[in-house]
Design a protein around this motif. Structure first.
Motif, PDB file in Angstrom:
ATOM      1  N   GLY A  30       0.757  -1.654   0.135  1.00  0.00           N
ATOM      2  CA  GLY A  30      -0.150   0.091   0.314  1.00  0.00           C
ATOM      3  C   GLY A  30       0.904   1.244  -0.412  1.00  0.00           C
ATOM      4  N   LYS A  31       0.032   2.114   0.673  1.00  0.00           N
ATOM      5  CA  LYS A  31       0.685   3.314   0.431  1.00  0.00           C
ATOM      6  C   LYS A  31       2.054   3.740   1.216  1.00  0.00           C
ATOM      7  CE  LYS A  31      -0.697   8.552   0.275  1.00  0.00           C
ATOM      8  NZ  LYS A  31      -0.625   9.847   0.696  1.00  0.00           N
ATOM      9  N   SER A  32       2.158   3.390   2.441  1.00  0.00           N
ATOM     10  CA  SER A  32       3.154   3.451   3.233  1.00  0.00           C
ATOM     11  C   SER A  32       4.287   2.770   2.267  1.00  0.00           C
ATOM     12  CB  SER A  32       2.610   2.476   4.927  1.00  0.00           C
ATOM     13  OG  SER A  32       1.911   3.058   5.439  1.00  0.00           O
ATOM     14  N   LEU A  33       3.728   1.390   2.241  1.00  0.00           N
ATOM     15  CA  LEU A  33       5.123   0.017   1.682  1.00  0.00           C
ATOM     16  C   LEU A  33       6.067   1.585   0.388  1.00  0.00           C
ATOM     17  CD1 LEU A  33       6.772  -2.248   1.167  1.00  0.00           C
ATOM     18  CD2 LEU A  33       5.314  -3.062  -0.328  1.00  0.00           C
ATOM     19  N   ASP A  34       5.031   2.410  -0.412  1.00  0.00           N
ATOM     20  CA  ASP A  34       5.442   2.411  -1.263  1.00  0.00           C
ATOM     21  C   ASP A  34       6.174   3.808  -1.031  1.00  0.00           C
ATOM     22  OD1 ASP A  34       3.906   0.692  -3.182  1.00  0.00           O
ATOM     23  OD2 ASP A  34       2.063   2.575  -3.278  1.00  0.00           O
ATOM     24  N   GLU A  35       5.580   4.688  -0.601  1.00  0.00           N
ATOM     25  CA  GLU A  35       5.989   6.177   0.252  1.00  0.00           C
ATOM     26  C   GLU A  35       8.289   5.208   1.004  1.00  0.00           C
ATOM     27  OE1 GLU A  35       6.893   8.515   4.741  1.00  0.00           O
ATOM     28  OE2 GLU A  35       4.598   8.373   3.382  1.00  0.00           O
ATOM     29  N   PHE A  36       7.551   4.494   1.259  1.00  0.00           N
ATOM     30  CA  PHE A  36       9.058   3.983   2.090  1.00  0.00           C
ATOM     31  C   PHE A  36       9.822   3.713   1.554  1.00  0.00           C
ATOM     32  CE2 PHE A  36      11.682   0.106   3.523  1.00  0.00           C
ATOM     33  CZ  PHE A  36      12.208   0.343   4.663  1.00  0.00           C
ATOM     34  N   ASN A  37       9.917   2.956   0.259  1.00  0.00           N
ATOM     35  CA  ASN A  37      10.188   2.326  -1.204  1.00  0.00           C
ATOM     36  C   ASN A  37      11.521   3.159  -1.902  1.00  0.00           C
ATOM     37  OD1 ASN A  37      10.615  -0.976  -0.585  1.00  0.00           O
ATOM     38  ND2 ASN A  37       8.556  -1.101  -1.493  1.00  0.00           N
ATOM     39  N   LYS A  38      10.027   4.437  -1.631  1.00  0.00           N
ATOM     40  CA  LYS A  38      10.905   5.207  -2.774  1.00  0.00           C
ATOM     41  C   LYS A  38      11.854   6.256  -1.664  1.00  0.00           C
ATOM     42  CE  LYS A  38       8.935   9.808  -4.385  1.00  0.00           C
ATOM     43  NZ  LYS A  38       8.741  11.126  -4.753  1.00  0.00           N
ATOM     44  N   THR A  39      11.610   6.175  -0.591  1.00  0.00           N
ATOM     45  CA  THR A  39      12.406   7.008   0.547  1.00  0.00           C
ATOM     46  C   THR A  39      13.526   6.825   0.397  1.00  0.00           C
ATOM     47  OG1 THR A  39      10.597   8.176   1.128  1.00  0.00           O
ATOM     48  CG2 THR A  39      12.863   8.567   2.653  1.00  0.00           C
ATOM     49  N   PHE A  40      13.735   5.142   1.037  1.00  0.00           N
ATOM     50  CA  PHE A  40      14.668   3.879   0.854  1.00  0.00           C
ATOM     51  C   PHE A  40      14.999   4.310   0.116  1.00  0.00           C
ATOM     52  CE2 PHE A  40      16.762   0.860   2.966  1.00  0.00           C
ATOM     53  CZ  PHE A  40      17.474   1.514   4.790  1.00  0.00           C
ATOM     54  N   ALA A  41      14.907   3.746  -1.440  1.00  0.00           N
ATOM     55  CA  ALA A  41      16.214   4.105  -2.575  1.00  0.00           C
ATOM     56  C   ALA A  41      16.155   5.219  -2.831  1.00  0.00           C
ATOM     57  CB  ALA A  41      14.521   4.045  -3.592  1.00  0.00           C
ATOM     58  N   GLU A  42      15.749   6.339  -2.826  1.00  0.00           N
ATOM     59  CA  GLU A  42      16.487   8.059  -3.045  1.00  0.00           C
ATOM     60  C   GLU A  42      17.418   8.115  -1.848  1.00  0.00           C
ATOM     61  OE1 GLU A  42      13.039  10.678  -2.565  1.00  0.00           O
ATOM     62  OE2 GLU A  42      12.182  10.246  -4.726  1.00  0.00           O
ATOM     63  N   SER A  43      17.045   7.745  -1.044  1.00  0.00           N
ATOM     64  CA  SER A  43      18.602   7.822  -0.005  1.00  0.00           C
ATOM     65  C   SER A  43      19.770   7.347  -0.214  1.00  0.00           C
ATOM     66  CB  SER A  43      18.005   7.538   1.358  1.00  0.00           C
ATOM     67  OG  SER A  43      16.831   8.512   1.904  1.00  0.00           O
ATOM     68  N   ALA A  44      19.197   5.641  -0.600  1.00  0.00           N
ATOM     69  CA  ALA A  44      19.759   5.208  -0.305  1.00  0.00           C
ATOM     70  C   ALA A  44      20.791   5.663  -2.546  1.00  0.00           C
ATOM     71  CB  ALA A  44      19.906   3.782  -0.626  1.00  0.00           C
ATOM     72  N   GLU A  45      20.465   5.996  -3.278  1.00  0.00           N
ATOM     73  CA  GLU A  45      21.017   6.736  -3.992  1.00  0.00           C
ATOM     74  C   GLU A  45      21.534   7.519  -4.001  1.00  0.00           C
ATOM     75  OE1 GLU A  45      21.449   6.313  -8.464  1.00  0.00           O
ATOM     76  OE2 GLU A  45      19.499   4.538  -7.441  1.00  0.00           O
ATOM     77  N   THR A  46      21.556   8.472  -3.166  1.00  0.00           N
ATOM     78  CA  THR A  46      22.671   9.458  -3.057  1.00  0.00           C
ATOM     79  C   THR A  46      23.589   9.044  -2.513  1.00  0.00           C
ATOM     80  OG1 THR A  46      21.536  10.127  -0.695  1.00  0.00           O
ATOM     81  CG2 THR A  46      20.449  11.247  -2.515  1.00  0.00           C
ATOM     82  N   LEU A  47      23.626   7.847  -2.084  1.00  0.00           N
ATOM     83  CA  LEU A  47      25.179   7.173  -1.246  1.00  0.00           C
ATOM     84  C   LEU A  47      25.831   7.019  -2.567  1.00  0.00           C
ATOM     85  CD1 LEU A  47      23.670   5.271   1.846  1.00  0.00           C
ATOM     86  CD2 LEU A  47      24.644   7.411   1.982  1.00  0.00           C
ATOM     87  N   LYS A  48      25.473   7.247  -3.701  1.00  0.00           N
ATOM     88  CA  LYS A  48      26.054   6.494  -4.823  1.00  0.00           C
ATOM     89  C   LYS A  48      27.810   7.703  -4.546  1.00  0.00           C
ATOM     90  CE  LYS A  48      23.407   2.496  -6.406  1.00  0.00           C
ATOM     91  NZ  LYS A  48      22.299   2.381  -8.463  1.00  0.00           N
ATOM     92  N   LYS A  49      26.809   9.086  -4.626  1.00  0.00           N
ATOM     93  CA  LYS A  49      27.847   9.652  -5.171  1.00  0.00           C
ATOM     94  C   LYS A  49      28.934   9.747  -4.105  1.00  0.00           C
ATOM     95  CE  LYS A  49      23.577  12.691  -6.523  1.00  0.00           C
ATOM     96  NZ  LYS A  49      22.424  13.579  -6.043  1.00  0.00           N
ATOM     97  N   ILE A  50      28.752   8.765  -3.339  1.00  0.00           N
ATOM     98  CA  ILE A  50      30.074   9.614  -2.012  1.00  0.00           C
ATOM     99  C   ILE A  50      31.708   9.149  -2.863  1.00  0.00           C
ATOM    100  CG2 ILE A  50      31.152   8.682   0.158  1.00  0.00           C
ATOM    101  CD1 ILE A  50      28.186   9.341   1.381  1.00  0.00           C
TER     102      ILE A  50
END
Length: 152
Positions: A30-50
């Motif tokens: 549902g919405k909570s999982l979608d929001e969580f996955n999006k937030t987590f994926a975006e945060s993890a993606e920014t780590l690739k810039k390190i």
């Protein structure tokens, strides 16, 4: 980084694995999982810039073997020094704060392990090439033998 450091980073990558106990409400369909996955994926993606980060993957555990850990993150670094830079980098600190906000409030909310990739060592790479080369030569020999024997 020096040329020697670059060659060592290719053959001996560092792996950083983190297992989380996330709040169950964020992992339900549902919405909570979608929001969580999006937030987590975006945060993890920014780590690739390190600098020194080679790859990052993350996702929910789908087996019964997680012992309560229901989400995982894997980061691959060039070197141990790159891992040290990552640990204190502002992007990591920010992502860590986001991840913590989704975690269960328990003492063992995360488990970390860091290791040097033993299969990425130069001797393992040489062994892999030897095995592949031997297999290819054997296959070529057998195919040649069968082709040659079928003509007689």
């Amino acid at each position: 980084s020096s040329r020697a450091g670059a060659s060592a980073s290719i053959s001996m990558p560092i792996h950083h694995l983190v297992f989380f106990k996330m709040k169950e409400e964020f992992l339900k369909e549902g919405k909570s999982l979608d929001e969580f996955n999006k937030t987590f994926a975006e945060s993890a993606e920014t780590l690739k810039k390190i600098p020194g980060v080679l790859d990052i993957t993350c996702g929910p555990n789908y087996t019964k073997f997680g012992r309560g850990y229901n989400y995982g993150l894997a980061v691959k670094f060039e070197t141990k020094e790159a891992e040290k830079v990552y640990a204190t980098h502002e992007l990591h600190v920010k992502a860590k704060d986001i991840f913590i906000s989704y975690m269960q409030d328990v003492d063992d909310k995360l488990c970390k392990i860091d290791y040097v990739d033993q299969l990425g060592s130069p001797s393992a790479s040489i062994l892999k090439l030897a095995v592949v080369g031997t297999a290819a030569a054997t296959l070529a020999f057998l195919l040649g033998y069968k082709l040659g024997s079928s003509k007689s």
